[in-house]
Design an enzyme around this catalytic site. Structure first.
Site, short mmCIF file in Angstrom:
data_model
loop_
_atom_site.label_atom_id
_atom_site.label_comp_id
_atom_site.label_asym_id
_atom_site.label_seq_id
_atom_site.Cartn_x
_atom_site.Cartn_y
_atom_site.Cartn_z
N TYR A 140 0.82 -1.21 0.00
CA TYR A 140 0.00 0.00 0.00
C TYR A 140 0.86 1.26 0.00
O TYR A 140 0.40 2.34 0.37
CB TYR A 140 -0.96 0.00 1.20
CG TYR A 140 -2.24 -0.75 0.91
CD1 TYR A 140 -3.42 -0.08 0.63
CD2 TYR A 140 -2.24 -2.14 0.88
CE1 TYR A 140 -4.58 -0.76 0.35
CE2 TYR A 140 -3.40 -2.84 0.60
CZ TYR A 140 -4.57 -2.14 0.34
OH TYR A 140 -5.73 -2.83 0.04
N GLY A 263 -9.89 -5.99 -4.36
CA GLY A 263 -8.54 -6.33 -4.80
C GLY A 263 -7.81 -7.19 -3.78
O GLY A 263 -7.07 -8.12 -4.14
N ASP A 264 -7.99 -6.90 -2.50
CA ASP A 264 -7.40 -7.73 -1.45
C ASP A 264 -7.97 -9.14 -1.48
O ASP A 264 -7.24 -10.12 -1.29
CB ASP A 264 -7.65 -7.09 -0.08
CG ASP A 264 -6.95 -5.76 0.08
OD1 ASP A 264 -5.71 -5.74 0.02
OD2 ASP A 264 -7.64 -4.75 0.25
N CYS A 265 -9.29 -9.24 -1.71
CA CYS A 265 -9.92 -10.55 -1.79
C CYS A 265 -9.37 -11.34 -2.97
O CYS A 265 -9.07 -12.53 -2.85
CB CYS A 265 -11.43 -10.39 -1.91
SG CYS A 265 -12.34 -11.96 -1.97
N ALA A 268 -5.70 -12.39 -2.10
CA ALA A 268 -5.67 -13.39 -1.04
C ALA A 268 -6.13 -14.75 -1.55
O ALA A 268 -5.53 -15.79 -1.23
CB ALA A 268 -6.53 -12.94 0.13
#
Length: 477
Positions: A140, A263-265, A268
């Site tokens: 980030y 985006g994190d999902c 991951a």
């Protein structure tokens, strides 16, 4: 399902704050909406959200991040879900706080404050990276990835590294298995990192071909094995260096929900698939569907994934990720029983899953509220079926079974019968398929210890793994 090496998430932890309410009027002193605040909620953001999502299926997750002694750092330490363990770098400064003001679940504005500089990694961080089975870098732009870049570069030579990049962050290390920019970031990276090559595609070109070409250019420049450019509701394109055969993965069901965190999902999910031996194509396919489901999920359910207290929910309302660790499977069974539900267990080798297996498992699921499949290990199958079996290793058989909608969890056992496993699961109903009788099942007497019941359900006539294998052998000869 024990013995898996942990997923390590490296990146910048943020404190996300949502201030939500209704906006039905404008302020008298300026043409801006007035939000009548109804709720304020905080949750771990950035790499914290990615780590929480990676831990949804019960796997061990270590979060490598920079934290200090400020109030925001202490808040996120207390809010991380139990499945996420911290390996901290020192933080000179304060943890960034990202505050969103929402009206009717739609963001009106964002306020950012705080920030600091991560220090050098200590022994705890280096040990976590050395023990990883796969690594997700959730960059980030706050400096954590840069602080541990050298050990990350070494890790990329021996295990899957997924890098979710940021325009203010570091470049992915060479050899990264998968890099996951969104389409806006991909345009920026091509312009800034691919000098001389950016003219090959116009920046305003929104075609799938253009997005694929950007992925190829970035894979070449970063020396990454593959780049997935995520396109929101349109899905994603997967590209490789010096390859003109990109793959387009559409979204099977669109959603107009809040995309924050999608985006994190995606990253991951891709990391966990690669950790379990999946290919980048499989990882991007499953990650695209997971991100779409994440966007579609209600905000209340999403908060329960990300460290906020869970409200009581029915078993059917939990996220679709299926538990892998035996402790989590038994906990799920206990929760279903506590709610008055019926736990069903079914057993078998399930080598070359066929229509008979599927019908048997669907019927087994109809007898109760939760179906746990107990599957023989490779050594157990070999003892029962002889040399040359199983045709598919346990990891593949388990993954296929987990893909069935009627199966809620899969547990592997190494003995000839699953009696030890059943004593842990304590199902209300135990089902077997085929030409058995209940009195012949060695597990039947055991089920009576806790008032359980053994049932035999028929397989579909004319279907068996042995018959399929023989037909395949004759066809190949």
């Amino acid at each position: 399902m024990t013995g898996r090496r942990p997923v390590v998430v490296v990146g910048d932890l943020l404190l996300d704050q949502d201030i939500s309410g209704e906006a039905n009027r404008l302020a008298p002193d300026a043409p801006v909406p007035v939000v009548e605040v109804a709720a304020e909620r905080c949750r771990p953001g950035g790499a914290g959200l990615a780590a929480a999502l990676a831990a949804r299926d019960g796997r061990e997750v270590i979060l490598v991040t920079a934290l200090g002694s400020d109030e925001a750092s202490e808040t996120v330490r207390a809010m991380l879900p139990p499945g996420v363990r911290l390996a901290e770098l020192p933080l000179a400064g304060s943890l960034p706080v990202k505050s969103r003001v929402l009206a009717g679940d739609r963001p009106l504005m964002r306020m950012d404050r705080g920030g600091g500089t991560p220090g050098a990694p200590g022994p705890e961080v280096l040990e976590a990276l050395a023990a990883a089975g796969s690594i997700l870098v959730a960059d980030y732009g706050q400096g954590t990835a840069t602080a541990v870049r050298e050990p990350l570069a070494g890790a990329a030579r021996r295990l899957p590294v997924v890098w979710d990049p940021h325009p203010r962050g570091d470049r992915p290390v060479p050899g990264a298995r998968l890099v996951t920019p969104n389409e806006r970031e991909a345009r920026w990276f091509v312009r800034e990192h691919c000098a001389g090559a950016a003219t090959a595609v116009a920046e305003d070109d929104d075609s799938l071909r253009a997005h694929s070409l950007r992925g190829t250019l970035l894979a070449e420049r970063w020396a990454a094995l593959s780049v997935a450019v995520t396109l929101g509701a349109r899905g994603a394109v997967l590209a490789r260096a010096e390859c003109d055969d990109p793959l387009y993965i559409p979204v099977t069901a669109g959603s107009d929900g809040d995309p924050c965190g999608a985006g994190d999902c995606f990253a991951a999910t891709a990391t966990t698939v690669l950790a379990d031996g999946g290919l980048p194509t499989e990882a991007v396919d499953l990650a695209t569907e997971a991100a779409s489901a994440f966007v579609a999920t209600g905000r209340a359910d999403r908060r329960a994934w990300c460290g906020e207290p869970k409200r009581p929910v029915r078993v059917a309302a939990v996220p679709p990720a299926k538990p892998r660790r035996l402790a989590d499977i038994t906990a799920l069974a206990d929760s279903v029983r506590a709610g008055g539900g019926t736990v069903v267990a079914a057993g078998g080798c399930f080598d070359l899953l066929h229509a008979g297996h599927v019908r048997f498992l669907e019927n087994a699921r109809r007898t109760g509220d939760l179906l746990i499949v107990c599957v023989n290990s490779d050594a157990s199958v070999r003892r029962l079926k002889g040399a040359g079996r199983p045709l598919n290793p346990a990891a593949d058989r388990i993954r296929v079974l987990e893909g069935l909608g009627c199966v809620d969890a899969v547990a592997e056992f190494t003995e000839d019968t699953p009696q030890a496993l059943l004593r842990l699961l304590r199902p209300d109903i135990w089902v077997k398929g085929g030409d058995y009788s209940v009195r012949d099942l060695p597990e039947a007497a055991q089920l009576r210890e806790w008032n359980g019941q053994a049932l035999v359900l028929p397989y579909l006539d004319g279907h068996s793994t042995t018959a399929i294998a023989h037909r395949a052998a004759r066809a190949a000869s």
